[in-house]
Scaffold this active site. Structure first.
Site, PDB file in Angstrom:
ATOM      1  CG  ASP A 139      -1.926   1.093   1.273  1.00  0.00           C
ATOM      2  OD1 ASP A 139      -2.021   1.851   0.288  1.00  0.00           O
ATOM      3  OD2 ASP A 139      -2.645   1.188   2.286  1.00  0.00           O
ATOM      4  N   GLY A 174      -2.216  -4.938  -1.591  1.00  0.00           N
ATOM      5  CA  GLY A 174      -2.310  -3.489  -1.546  1.00  0.00           C
ATOM      6  C   GLY A 174      -3.262  -2.962  -0.489  1.00  0.00           C
ATOM      7  CG  HIS A 175      -5.771   1.235   0.389  1.00  0.00           C
ATOM      8  ND1 HIS A 175      -5.183   1.799   1.497  1.00  0.00           N
ATOM      9  CD2 HIS A 175      -7.032   1.759   0.328  1.00  0.00           C
ATOM     10  CE1 HIS A 175      -6.038   2.631   2.084  1.00  0.00           C
ATOM     11  NE2 HIS A 175      -7.170   2.615   1.409  1.00  0.00           N
ATOM     12  CG  PHE A 176      -9.603  -1.650  -0.986  1.00  0.00           C
ATOM     13  CD1 PHE A 176     -10.599  -1.473  -0.048  1.00  0.00           C
ATOM     14  CD2 PHE A 176      -9.248  -0.566  -1.776  1.00  0.00           C
ATOM     15  CE1 PHE A 176     -11.243  -0.245   0.107  1.00  0.00           C
ATOM     16  CE2 PHE A 176      -9.882   0.663  -1.643  1.00  0.00           C
ATOM     17  CZ  PHE A 176     -10.882   0.824  -0.691  1.00  0.00           C
TER      18      PHE A 176
END
Length: 291
Positions: free
Chosen positions: A242, A268-270
């Site tokens: 992320d 990553g972020h999600f």
């Protein structure tokens, strides 16, 4: 799957506004409150809820202005993180939730941690998935346009890059950037968020919230003091790739919570889009040891 494990899709009314929420699991089981990030909604937990509903009473609301909750105009409601946190607090009280663990991601972090500051006796444990509370966690490149907008919110030149963040391409980037195999991320997820973010009135709502994000930075010392004083059990399951909330933010929790458990996942972020099963296992084990 038993009837109690099936996800129910419900609404309740807080201050005259309809709030949508997902609920699953036995009513007498320990409560886990799932607090979503930007630009998503409780939809981001669609794969996690069924994996936890055999052991926990799982509840995931959509904030006002997000998902399937009501979205009064920015003229009719003051969209600040303080107000959203207050609404979530009232939501928990209306549902009779007096003890619960919280799962915080992105916007869910300042909302959930404000809730913990207001009622520390109610929060039994914290699971943070790319939910930040430290300056070290802010990715420099990812935050540059947001910080510029916070410093000068009336300037069209600072607003334009922030608007791009909630475009389809901006949302797609948040879902797929840092994921080794982006084909594992369902396009339904980012198209769902983009459609809701394109609704009338969302521009003013989201610009208002992003402009208010600096109020969360101001609370970082209070959040960290809460960690030191409470020693609340904390599990960090973090997408290591992320660039919005970077891994240093996950490791920083151990400064104030030496027993915090940190897992950096190759995504990553999600992170739930690719690692829902692994995260569910980590949560189940963590909460079993921290009832």
């Amino acid at each position: 799957m038993s009837a109690s494990q099936q996800t129910r899709h419900l609404t309740t009314t807080i201050r005259g506004h309809e709030l949508f929420y997902r609920e699953a699991g036995p009513a007498d089981a320990p409560v886990l409150l799932l607090l979503h990030g930007f630009p998503s909604s409780s939809h981001m937990f669609r794969d996690l809820v069924p994996r936890l509903a055999d052991r926990f009473h799982v509840i995931a609301p959509d904030y006002l202005g997000f998902g399937r909750s009501a979205a009064p105009s920015a003229d009719a409601f003051s969209y600040t993180f303080a107000e959203l946190a207050d609404l979530v607090g009232e939501f928990t009280e209306q549902l009779g939730l007096d003890r619960f663990a919280i799962y915080i991601q992105d916007y869910g972090a300042p909302i959930g941690l404000r809730l913990a500051l207001a009622h520390p006796e109610r929060v039994t444990a914290i699971v943070t998935q790319n939910g930040n509370a430290y300056e070290e966690g802010l990715g420099k490149e990812g935050w540059a346009p947001v910080l510029a907008f916070i410093a000068d919110p009336t300037n069209p030149e600072t607003a334009a890059p922030v608007r791009a963040i909630r475009s389809l391409e901006g949302i797609r980037w948040q879902y797929t950037h840092g994921v080794p195999d982006p084909t594992l991320v369902s396009p339904d997820a980012y198209h769902h968020d983009a459609a809701l973010m394109a609704r009338e009135g969302q521009d003013a709502i989201q610009l208002g919230l992003i402009g208010d994000y600096g109020s969360n930075f101001d609370l970082y010392p209070a959040f960290q003091e809460y960690f030191r004083d409470s020693q609340v059990p904390l599990l960090a399951v973090w997408g290591a790739h992320d660039e919005i909330f970077v891994p240093d933010g996950a490791l920083a929790f151990q400064r104030d919570l030496p027993k915090a458990e940190v897992h950096l996942l190759p995504t990553g972020h999600f992170a739930l889009e690719t690692h829902a099963a692994q995260i569910a296992t980590l949560i189940g084990d963590f909460l079993a040891r921290n009832p």
